[in-house]
Enzyme design. Structure first.
Site, mmCIF file in Angstrom:
data_model
loop_
_atom_site.group_PDB
_atom_site.id
_atom_site.type_symbol
_atom_site.label_atom_id
_atom_site.label_comp_id
_atom_site.label_asym_id
_atom_site.label_seq_id
_atom_site.Cartn_x
_atom_site.Cartn_y
_atom_site.Cartn_z
ATOM 1 N N ASP A 341 0.861 -1.171 0.000
ATOM 2 C CA ASP A 341 0.000 0.000 0.000
ATOM 3 C C ASP A 341 0.902 1.227 0.000
ATOM 4 O O ASP A 341 2.119 1.111 0.096
ATOM 5 C CB ASP A 341 -1.019 -0.008 1.149
ATOM 6 C CG ASP A 341 -0.384 -0.231 2.491
ATOM 7 O OD1 ASP A 341 0.858 -0.264 2.540
ATOM 8 O OD2 ASP A 341 -1.109 -0.363 3.480
ATOM 9 N N ASP A 650 -8.566 -6.290 5.225
ATOM 10 C CA ASP A 650 -7.409 -6.771 4.469
ATOM 11 C C ASP A 650 -7.041 -8.201 4.876
ATOM 12 O O ASP A 650 -6.261 -8.858 4.200
ATOM 13 C CB ASP A 650 -6.183 -5.884 4.723
ATOM 14 C CG ASP A 650 -6.332 -4.525 4.076
ATOM 15 O OD1 ASP A 650 -7.053 -4.443 3.073
ATOM 16 O OD2 ASP A 650 -5.727 -3.560 4.570
HETATM 17 P P1 ATP Z 1 -3.107 3.120 1.294
HETATM 18 O O1 ATP Z 1 -3.987 1.943 1.012
HETATM 19 O O2 ATP Z 1 -2.015 3.326 0.337
HETATM 20 O O3 ATP Z 1 -2.691 3.253 2.726
HETATM 21 P P2 ATP Z 1 -4.802 5.345 1.659
HETATM 22 O O4 ATP Z 1 -4.474 5.428 3.085
HETATM 23 O O5 ATP Z 1 -4.654 6.563 0.840
HETATM 24 O O6 ATP Z 1 -4.027 4.320 0.873
HETATM 25 P P3 ATP Z 1 -7.463 4.825 2.457
HETATM 26 O O7 ATP Z 1 -7.023 4.856 3.870
HETATM 27 O O8 ATP Z 1 -8.397 3.783 1.975
HETATM 28 O O9 ATP Z 1 -6.258 4.744 1.501
HETATM 29 O O10 ATP Z 1 -8.040 6.257 2.101
HETATM 30 C C1 ATP Z 1 -8.711 6.525 0.882
HETATM 31 C C2 ATP Z 1 -9.111 7.973 0.830
HETATM 32 O O11 ATP Z 1 -10.019 8.264 1.893
HETATM 33 C C3 ATP Z 1 -7.944 8.946 1.029
HETATM 34 O O12 ATP Z 1 -7.385 9.290 -0.186
HETATM 35 C C4 ATP Z 1 -8.604 10.132 1.678
HETATM 36 O O13 ATP Z 1 -9.125 11.013 0.717
HETATM 37 C C5 ATP Z 1 -9.755 9.531 2.450
HETATM 38 N N1 ATP Z 1 -9.413 9.375 3.862
HETATM 39 C C6 ATP Z 1 -8.343 8.757 4.378
HETATM 40 N N2 ATP Z 1 -8.337 8.771 5.717
HETATM 41 C C7 ATP Z 1 -9.462 9.418 6.079
HETATM 42 C C8 ATP Z 1 -10.073 9.751 7.343
HETATM 43 N N3 ATP Z 1 -9.516 9.426 8.493
HETATM 44 N N4 ATP Z 1 -11.230 10.424 7.321
HETATM 45 C C9 ATP Z 1 -11.810 10.747 6.165
HETATM 46 N N5 ATP Z 1 -11.313 10.467 4.957
HETATM 47 C C10 ATP Z 1 -10.150 9.808 4.896
#
Ligand code: ATP
Length: 922
Positions: A341, A650
């Protein structure tokens, strides 16, 4: 509030057996707590009173039992039988030496097992779980061992419940309680008291220690800790450390069984032959048979394999990769795809909000990291107008309200508690001059919809200063733009200008920023709970976008380059926006020309997925289900893959991957439970380091086997030949055991310390199901074993014929064998590299030291009167040593020639195979 200690309770009885049947208010009073938890001092006092929240570890298996367990081994049975027969025919020395070998072997195994178990136990301790607890009215991430009755804990999907607790706030919490109740379906929880006589499995108001939260969120009051919990009452099964067999050990056990069978057949046939054809006495026949048996068994091998594995596991732990499933260590060396990720693994996870965009202006935010030092400036350097200021304030208020993270200062260092993205937004609000505690008091939170990867937003319901209710939402911009119908403009609420916001999102993502949208809406005055439908209904009001930078880790760039050299493909599978993913991917050195989103993946026919997974390296906006799809698609193309993950969803992908890797810092307990490895630093470079270590361990074990087997082969053939020709045995069983146990083990041990080969990460991964001994290596074992046997035999015959002194001839034979091993060790340090390169000698310390050690032991063996008597030896003259060196050193040259020939053959072959890296697969 009453902060006095609850009444003293007997340590062995649950203090509140009826917690499930009582109301939260009643329990708060009884435990002198409240819905904002205890004060830190009170929690400390209670910990002194009730101790840590830790289950008593199992009493370890008694040492004598573990020692005896070492004798349960096929080789040992053969050796014990040999000792018994030797004593029956009154060959006391042989019997004594064999027994000594058995005892030494058991002791080495016992010590090694103890060490490996201790290492695993300390790893368990290191990966202990944390929980989100309220102390002094604030949320903190705390080691679960520090919980006390009266604490208030927030549970989220993926958490292991850290203590028994009575839930008083619940948002669709589901717990998997199979370990406690045997019920395989997750149980849905509620806060309404249940009747007193409700059986454990139906007490919906309670969450029990050790069970897993599969969905939802809740807050609970800790009622029982440590051995007073339900699991503590029944647990004899906790914290059991067992060492599973690795595939290699299984392969070795199988080899041992086959070898034993062959040995027994050959031994029996030879004995019968010797007795009937060669007229041996019964005693001589037995001595020969035992000689073959002890010679052919590589006694030291199991210990060497365990030591090599244990050392590798320890080295990995030092480099932040904790091994949870031992068998995975060997698979590491065969990994050819790593799916990682992005956030925190490939990027630094040092989130800083850089830009804030409202419907009319852009603001830049200064300051680095999580220190709330810096300010927010209008993009054009002028001071913001009144309505711009108003929009900025609203945005920061949402950023602080709809947020579970917190930052604290410790000696000038700013630490975050909770999710880094949220911490960045928290810091943004502090930079705008908001005060977290003040804000929480003025806008108390009534309910929350926590962030979920599938929904990609978080929402919270607040009561505002004038008594109205408001919903604050933050999330992925594409998701929120889909839900918004309005925006905050200079004249208040106005229709959404979607194109404007999309252009601004592009502007931010093109700079590699992670973008979050902030929105809000009014809620009904009596609203006290929040649902997803309520958030979506009627449209939201878009307030602002925040661009958060999270630069790639410098070490990840290097590690990806290293993977490419090592024939390992790296796939980035992220939940983030495709443009951000492409920009970061490019900076990392990944092929970013094509990015496939989760939505596109859902449209691809299953049969086309493997081909797509071969071509594309970046997947964005993916869900956990997409991860599982990709794992299966890649496995369908026979890839061996490592996959990272952190959320509860996951877990299936982590289990399905050949090597599941969980994050120690941001990962949930559920992900950690499903994974084979836990990274304590969440760093991609650590995965690559672990793969390199896996390759090294595999190499070293193969080298040990290729080193040790020719010795056994040479010894067994020498004895076999002697019996077939009716000659005296060139080496007695006792002497063989000396060689096998003392010299061979000392020399082989050096290979366990062998440093990684120079081309370790330049060669392609080993084919997954390649056998330990490939035909080429088997050929080398036969070649070296055959030459060894011939050399020893000839030296022995020559010495016996020229002097007629059997003790002297045997002394020459044994020392020839040891010299032969020492020279062979020098070339066995690498399976294919040439000894004449300078770099071959780097890291040769352990090998040279072990040869020196063996030289000293061999001198004592040969010249010490007691040893001469025990092993029936006559001392050698200096000339003998010269002859021994001259006769045994050619093996070095021969193996080197064989290696050179193989290298040459492979080079010629790869010239005709464009695209195949020039490497010999052993
Ligand atoms: P990875 O899988 O590489 O860790 P990531 O952390 O970007 O990716 P997610 O955690 O699924 O993936 O987040 C997806 C999207 O959701 C982010 O791009 C962001 O816009 C939004 N997001 C992430 N964290 C939060 C949160 N705590 N509250 C609200 N929205 C969030």
């Amino acid at each position: 509030m009453n902060r006095s200690l609850p009444p003293e309770l007997p340590a062995d009885a649950p203090p509140l057996p009826d917690a499930h049947a009582r109301t939260p208010a009643d329990l708060f009073a009884q435990l002198a707590s409240s819905d904002v938890g205890l004060s830190a001092t009170e929690a400390y006092r209670r910990r002194i009173r009730w101790g840590e929240n830790r289950l008593p570890a199992n009493p370890p298996t008694p040492a004598w039992r573990r020692w005896l367990r070492q004798f349960h081994n096929l080789f040992i049975y053969v050796l014990l039988t040999s000792a018994l027969i030797s004593s029956l025919i009154q060959h006391w020395v042989d019997a004594g030496v064999i027994m000594a070998v058995v005892l030494i072997n058991a002791t080495i195994g016992f010590i090694q097992e103890g060490k490996a178990e201790a290492a695993l136990r300390s790893i368990l301790r290191l990966s202990k779980s944390q929980c989100l607890v309220m102390r002094d009215g604030q949320s903190f991430t705390l080691d679960s061992q520090l919980l006390v009755p009266g604490d208030v804990v927030t549970l989220q999907a993926g958490d292991r419940v850290p203590a028994d607790m009575r839930l008083f706030y619940n948002k669709s919490l589901h717990c998997d309680e199979a370990m406690l109740t045997g019920e395989s379906q997750p149980t849905e929880k509620s806060v309404d008291a249940v009747p007193l006589d409700t059986p454990l499995a139906e007490r919906r108001t309670m969450a029990y220690m050790g069970t897993m939260v599969t969905f939802g969120t809740a807050r609970g009051l800790v009622t029982h800790t440590a051995s007073r919990t339900q699991i503590g009452q029944i647990s004899e099964l906790v914290q059991q450390v067992s060492l599973p067999e690795t595939p290699l050990q299984r392969q070795l056990a199988q080899l041992a069984r086959q070898l034993t069978l062959v040995i027994l057949l050959v031994t029996a046939a030879t004995a019968v032959f010797g007795f009937l054809v060669r007229d041996y006495s019964l005693a001589a026949m037995f001595q020969g048979a035992i000689g073959i048996a002890v010679a052919a068994i590589p006694e030291g091998l199991p210990a060497i394999v365990t030591i090599t594995l244990a050392m590798g596991v320890e080295r990995m732990a030092r480099k932040h990769a904790l091994v949870r499933r031992l068998p995975a260590v060997e698979v590491l060396g065969a990994v050819d795809v790593i799916c990682s990720d992005k956030t925190g693994t490939l990027t630094a996870n040092a989130m800083t909000a850089r830009l804030l965009v409202t419907s009319t202006a852009r603001f830049t935010i200064s300051g680095e990291g999580y220190a709330p030092i810096g300010d927010i400036q209008h993009h054009h350097g002028r001071s913001p107008s009144e309505d711009e200021q108003q929009q900025l304030n609203t945005a920061c208020s949402i950023a602080l309200s709809c947020n579970d993270a917190n930052v604290t200062e410790d000696d000038g260092d700013w630490n975050i508690h909770g999710d880094p993205t949220e911490a960045a937004l928290h810091v943004l609000a502090l930079k705008q001059g908001l005060n977290a505690a003040d804000h929480a008091r003025r806008r108390p939170r009534l309910d929350t919809l926590p962030f979920e990867t599938e929904k990609r937003y978080m929402a919270s319901l607040h009561q505002t200063a004038n008594g109205a209710r408001e919903i604050a939402i933050k999330g992925a911009p594409d998701q929120l733009l889909h839900l918004c119908r309005y925006q905050w403009g200079p004249r208040g609420i106005e229709p959404l200008d979607k194109h404007y916001w999309e252009a601004e999102v592009n502007f931010l993502t093109n700079q590699g920023m992670r973008v979050l949208a902030l929105a809000n809406k009014a809620a009904a005055d009596n609203a006290s709970q929040l649902h997803h439908d309520q958030v979506a209904a009627g449209g939201l009001v878009m307030v602002a976008l925040v661009g958060i930078s999270d630069p790639p880790r410098a070490e990840a760039v290097a590690a990806i380059a290293q993977c490419q050299q090592a024939g390992i493909r790296v796939l980035m599978i992220t939940g983030d926006n495709p443009t951000t993913a492409a920009v970061i991917g490019r900076e990392l050195g990944l092929a970013a020309d094509r990015v496939v989103t989760g939505a596109e993946l859902d449209q691809v026919a299953p049969q086309d997925l493997p081909a797509l997974a071969e071509k594309v390296s970046i997947f964005a906006r993916t869900s956990p289900a997409n991860k599982l799809q990709l794992v299966q698609a890649l496995q369908a193309h026979r890839h061996t893959l490592a996959m990272t993950g952190d959320g509860v969803n996951d877990a299936p992908a982590l289990r399905q991957a050949d090597i599941g890797i969980a994050m120690g810092q941001k990962g949930t307990d559920a992900a950690r439970d499903a994974a084979a490895f836990v990274l304590t630093d969440d760093n991609f470079a650590t995965i690559v380091g672990a793969v390199a270590e896996g390759r090294r361990i595999h190499d070293n074990i193969v080298k040990s086997i290729v080193f040790i087997l020719p010795t056994s082969l040479a010894e067994a053939s020498v004895i076999l030949l002697a019996i077939l020709f009716g000659w005296l045995l060139p080496i007695t069983p006792a002497q063989i055991l000396w060689v096998n146990m003392i010299t061979a083990v000392t020399l082989t041990l050096a290979l366990a310390f062998e440093s990684p080969e120079a081309n370790l990460m330049q060669r392609p991964p080993r084919p997954r199901h390649q056998r330990l001994l490939t035909p080429r290596l088997l050929y080398r074992v036969m070649l070296v074993g055959g030459i060894g046997a011939a050399t020893i035999f000839l030296l022995f015959r020559w010495q016996l014929q020229s002097t007629g002194d059997i003790e002297l001839a045997r002394c020459v034979a044994v020392n020839a064998l040891v010299c032969f091993e020492a020279f062979y060790l020098l070339t066995a340090r690498s399976l294919h590299d040439a000894i004449w390169h300078r770099r071959y000698w780097a890291g040769s310390g352990p090998a040279l030291l072990s040869i020196a050690l063996v030289a000293v032991m061999q001198l004592a063996f040969t010249y010490w009167p007691l040893s001469q008597e025990v092993f029936s030896l006559a001392p050698l003259a200096p000339a003998h040593w010269l002859i021994l060196v001259a006769a045994t050193s050619p093996i070095l040259l021969l193996v080197e020639l064989e290696k050179a020939w193989l290298r040459h053959a492979h080079r010629r072959w790869s010239l005709h195979q464009p695209g195949v890296p020039g490497h010999v697969h052993f």
